[in-house]
Design a protein around this motif. Structure first.
Motif, PDB file in Angstrom:
ATOM      1  N   ALA A 151       0.869  -1.260   0.294  1.00 44.17           N
ATOM      2  CA  ALA A 151       0.172  -0.300   0.170  1.00 44.17           C
ATOM      3  C   ALA A 151       1.058   1.450  -0.171  1.00 44.17           C
ATOM      4  N   ASN A 152       2.165   0.731   0.659  1.00 41.90           N
ATOM      5  CA  ASN A 152       2.848   2.462   0.410  1.00 41.90           C
ATOM      6  C   ASN A 152       3.997   2.364  -0.488  1.00 41.90           C
ATOM      7  N   GLN A 153       3.558   1.671  -2.061  1.00 37.98           N
ATOM      8  CA  GLN A 153       4.726   1.458  -2.356  1.00 37.98           C
ATOM      9  C   GLN A 153       5.242   3.389  -2.853  1.00 37.98           C
ATOM     10  N   HIS A 154       3.874   4.091  -2.884  1.00 33.01           N
ATOM     11  CA  HIS A 154       4.325   4.717  -3.808  1.00 33.01           C
ATOM     12  C   HIS A 154       5.043   5.858  -3.145  1.00 33.01           C
ATOM     13  N   LYS A 155       5.076   6.095  -1.985  1.00 33.73           N
ATOM     14  CA  LYS A 155       6.056   6.509  -0.861  1.00 33.73           C
ATOM     15  C   LYS A 155       7.955   5.960  -0.491  1.00 33.73           C
ATOM     16  N   MET A 156       7.800   4.732  -1.063  1.00 39.01           N
ATOM     17  CA  MET A 156       9.185   4.468  -0.993  1.00 39.01           C
ATOM     18  C   MET A 156      10.082   4.437  -2.530  1.00 39.01           C
ATOM     19  N   VAL A 157       9.572   4.687  -3.826  1.00 40.66           N
ATOM     20  CA  VAL A 157      10.219   4.635  -4.545  1.00 40.66           C
ATOM     21  C   VAL A 157      10.123   5.834  -5.532  1.00 40.66           C
ATOM     22  N   SER A 158      10.511   6.051  -6.308  1.00 38.76           N
ATOM     23  CA  SER A 158      11.286   7.587  -7.007  1.00 38.76           C
ATOM     24  C   SER A 158       9.584   7.959  -7.970  1.00 38.76           C
ATOM     25  N   ILE A 159       9.423   9.761  -7.684  1.00 42.47           N
ATOM     26  CA  ILE A 159       7.714  10.088  -7.855  1.00 42.47           C
ATOM     27  C   ILE A 159       8.072   9.380  -9.420  1.00 42.47           C
ATOM     28  N   PRO A 160       6.815   8.916 -10.017  1.00 41.25           N
ATOM     29  CA  PRO A 160       6.955   8.337 -11.201  1.00 41.25           C
ATOM     30  C   PRO A 160       6.804   9.737 -12.273  1.00 41.25           C
ATOM     31  N   VAL A 161       7.592   9.252 -13.112  1.00 42.58           N
ATOM     32  CA  VAL A 161       7.426  10.569 -14.990  1.00 42.58           C
ATOM     33  C   VAL A 161       7.101  10.468 -15.939  1.00 42.58           C
ATOM     34  N   CYS A 162       6.070  10.785 -16.074  1.00 41.72           N
ATOM     35  CA  CYS A 162       5.438  10.646 -17.797  1.00 41.72           C
ATOM     36  C   CYS A 162       6.654  10.905 -18.901  1.00 41.72           C
ATOM     37  N   LYS A 163       7.546   9.761 -19.376  1.00 43.17           N
ATOM     38  CA  LYS A 163       8.258   9.991 -20.910  1.00 43.17           C
ATOM     39  C   LYS A 163       7.144   9.715 -21.743  1.00 43.17           C
TER      40      LYS A 163
END
Length: 262
Positions: free
Chosen positions: A244-256
């Motif tokens: 559930a908290n992966q969004h905190k632990m990975v880099s902010i997603p960037v739309c390429k």
């Protein structure tokens, strides 16, 4: 763990990082818990300036007292430590009054808990900018990389993380080595975001030693089917928070954007 050598390593790392960044020292929020107590003491041991902020927001009295006593202890033992109380309760109350009502009060309650952490982060960076300090983080390995038990852009918004490679039990070991106040060593871990005495274990459903075990098992490639009873329950709790908290632990997603579109 070689506690003394680990302590010396972190202190040297902190001092080298701040010196290379041309910063005068550190600012940290003191909560009355083990993580902020250990981190602030390690920062103080660098000999660089350390500003300790007390930032209560409808805080439980025992948390405020522990934080106050810890800063007193720091100032008795280190000449480079200063303190600054900032009562954020009226700021928080004014923000709550300015926000529109919502249908689900439980959702609002959770959102406002995280808002407390973000107000504190903003305050820390205000003083950091004024004094040319680095904001020192207090997250440990289980919180930061296991269950993600922190507020994104709140207590997770820092310049450096001195104890993020240490398990909670290892943080306690360093706290004992540093001779921190006994009330901090014995206090049940809490995030202090609710204005009451609920603990981290109350919220998560498992203790830190249990979560450390589950983290180790996951790293070893184990699955829930490898366990029964309480072990299976703890493993599932860890997995649920970790996912559930992966969004905190990975880099902010960037739309390429594909090159063909330029």
């Amino acid at each position: 763990m070689q506690t003394e050598k680990v302590t010396e390593h972190i202190v040297a790392w902190l001092k080298e990082y701040a010196t290379n960044a041309n910063m005068k020292g550190f600012v940290i929020g003191i909560s009355g818990g083990i993580d902020s107590a250990v981190t602030s003491t390690l920062c103080a041991k660098t000999g660089l300036e350390l500003l300790c902020l007390e930032m209560p927001i409808h805080q439980a009295d025992n948390q405020v007292t522990r934080a106050d006593r810890h800063i007193d202890w720091l100032q008795r033992n280190f000449k480079n430590v200063s303190r600054q109380p900032v009562n954020l309760t009226p700021v928080f109350d004014s923000l709550v009054a300015a926000l529109p009502p919502v249908e689900n009060e439980e959702d609002r309650f959770m959102s406002l808990a995280n808002t407390r952490a973000r107000l504190r982060m903003t305050t820390l960076y205000y003083f950091a900018a004024l004094q040319k300090y680095l904001v020192a983080g207090t997250g440990n390995k289980v919180e930061d990389f296991g269950v993600g038990f922190y507020t994104k852009y709140g207590d997770g918004g820092v310049d450096l993380s001195p104890i993020a490679d240490l398990l909670k039990t290892q943080v306690y070991a360093i706290g004992k080595f540093l001779n921190l106040n006994e009330d901090i060593i014995k206090a049940a871990p809490t995030d202090g975001l609710w204005g009451d005495n609920r603990t981290d274990e109350d919220q998560i459903g498992a203790s830190y030693p249990e979560l450390e075990w589950a983290m180790k098992m996951k790293d070893a490639g184990k699955t829930p089917n490898d366990f029964v009873g309480r072990e299976k329950e703890v493993f599932l709790i860890f997995n649920r928070f970790h996912i559930a908290n992966q969004h905190k632990m990975v880099s902010i997603p960037v739309c390429k954007i594909p090159m063909s579109l330029f």
